[in-house]
Write a protein that holds these residues in place. Structure first.
Motif, PDB file in Angstrom:
ATOM      1  N   LYS A   1       0.835  -1.208   0.000  1.00 35.49           N
ATOM      2  CA  LYS A   1       0.000   0.000   0.000  1.00 35.49           C
ATOM      3  C   LYS A   1       0.866   1.254   0.000  1.00 35.49           C
ATOM      4  O   LYS A   1       0.591   2.222  -0.727  1.00 35.49           O
ATOM      5  CB  LYS A   1      -0.926  -0.002   1.206  1.00 35.49           C
TER       6      LYS A   1
ATOM      7  N   MET B   1       0.980   4.302  -2.793  1.00 35.46           N
ATOM      8  CA  MET B   1       0.734   5.692  -2.394  1.00 35.46           C
ATOM      9  C   MET B   1       1.887   6.613  -2.786  1.00 35.46           C
ATOM     10  O   MET B   1       1.709   7.824  -2.922  1.00 35.46           O
ATOM     11  CB  MET B   1       0.478   5.760  -0.892  1.00 35.46           C
TER      12      MET B   1
ATOM     13  N   LYS C   1      -1.116   8.674  -6.943  1.00 32.11           N
ATOM     14  CA  LYS C   1      -2.315   8.372  -7.719  1.00 32.11           C
ATOM     15  C   LYS C   1      -3.358   7.689  -6.835  1.00 32.11           C
ATOM     16  O   LYS C   1      -3.025   6.794  -6.070  1.00 32.11           O
ATOM     17  CB  LYS C   1      -1.980   7.462  -8.912  1.00 32.11           C
ATOM     18  N   LYS C   2      -4.595   8.102  -6.956  1.00 30.43           N
ATOM     19  CA  LYS C   2      -5.669   7.479  -6.183  1.00 30.43           C
ATOM     20  C   LYS C   2      -6.003   6.092  -6.714  1.00 30.43           C
ATOM     21  O   LYS C   2      -6.521   5.248  -5.987  1.00 30.43           O
ATOM     22  CB  LYS C   2      -6.908   8.369  -6.205  1.00 30.43           C
ATOM     23  N   HIS C   3      -5.740   5.875  -7.990  1.00 32.11           N
ATOM     24  CA  HIS C   3      -6.019   4.565  -8.584  1.00 32.11           C
ATOM     25  C   HIS C   3      -4.964   4.263  -9.636  1.00 32.11           C
ATOM     26  O   HIS C   3      -4.501   5.149 -10.350  1.00 32.11           O
ATOM     27  CB  HIS C   3      -7.404   4.531  -9.236  1.00 32.11           C
TER      28      HIS C   3
ATOM     29  N   GLY D   1      -6.729   0.824  -3.082  1.00 32.94           N
ATOM     30  CA  GLY D   1      -7.739   1.148  -4.076  1.00 32.94           C
ATOM     31  C   GLY D   1      -7.283   0.928  -5.503  1.00 32.94           C
ATOM     32  O   GLY D   1      -7.863   1.469  -6.449  1.00 32.94           O
ATOM     33  N   TRP D   2      -6.247   0.116  -5.661  1.00 33.61           N
ATOM     34  CA  TRP D   2      -5.677  -0.153  -6.979  1.00 33.61           C
ATOM     35  C   TRP D   2      -6.122  -1.515  -7.500  1.00 33.61           C
ATOM     36  O   TRP D   2      -6.588  -2.365  -6.744  1.00 33.61           O
ATOM     37  CB  TRP D   2      -4.151  -0.153  -6.891  1.00 33.61           C
TER      38      TRP D   2
END
Length: 211
Positions: free
Chosen positions: A26, A30, A34-36, A57-58
């Motif tokens: 994680k 991060m 990028k959020k995804h 969230g990937w």
């Protein structure tokens, strides 16, 4: 997170061995800001990197040649039911040429024959039974293929260390350097990167970017 780990392992019937800590995966996701994104793991193993990737969230794409481990990973991914695609093939059989570009390659490759979980003929150490042959004919081509599917701002992240007199971490870093990639930092209990010679004997993940 340890209770989650125990729960998913019991549910999936996976052994508890050499587990990559999900919070490191994680953390690496991060780093991109990028959020995804999409993370590719050529050597899936025991689901640590998968769980950490999903926690970020990937999406997670991986290869796992061992059928028992593959089935266990699928049971976990079906329970979570988001963003997972695992191929039950050795990494060298993955269709790199037709894979869309990914943001991160993160893996902990087999340490040649240090941890032998199965005698399945699909395992890389059964194909190349001398370290130098394994390094030149399996490890380097795998790294090169992985680099080929990374975006221009992509991260190549390898969890490796030297073992039993073998310059395993050094070889992984040298192969990257040969193809134009360099270490920018590390992730792990012995990070940040401050003494590369000592770190090569520690369990850390090297973060490499294209020069």
């Amino acid at each position: 997170l340890s209770w989650v780990r125990r729960a998913v392992y019991m549910a999936a019937g996976l052994p508890n061995s050499s587990f990559y800590r999900p919070h490191f995966a994680k953390q690496i996701a991060m780093m991109t800001g990028k959020k995804h994104g999409v993370l590719f793991d050529p050597c899936a193993g025991w689901a640590g990197r998968m769980l950490g990737t999903l926690a970020a969230g990937w999406d997670y794409i991986a290869c796992e040649p061992n059928k028992t481990t593959f089935d266990g990973l699928n049971r976990i991914s079906e329970f979570i039911d988001i963003g997972v695609k695992i191929h039950n093939i050795p990494a060298e059989q993955f269709d790199f040429a037709n894979q869309e570009k990914v943001d991160i390659v993160l893996t902990s490759p087999p340490y040649f024959n240090l941890e032998v979980y199965t005698q399945d003929p699909s395992q890389s150490y059964n194909k190349f039974n001398e370290y130098e042959s394994w390094r030149d004919n399996w490890l380097e081509p795998l790294i090169v293929n992985c680099l080929s599917i990374l975006k221009d701002d992509g991260i190549s992240a390898w969890n490796v260390m030297n073992t039993k007199g073998k310059n395993f971490a050094g070889d992984v870093l040298d192969i990257h350097k040969k193809h134009g990639w360099e270490v920018t930092t590390t992730v792990g209990f012995d990070s940040p990167l401050n003494n590369i010679r000592k770190l090569k004997n520690k369990d850390v993940t090297y973060i490499l970017k294209k020069i």
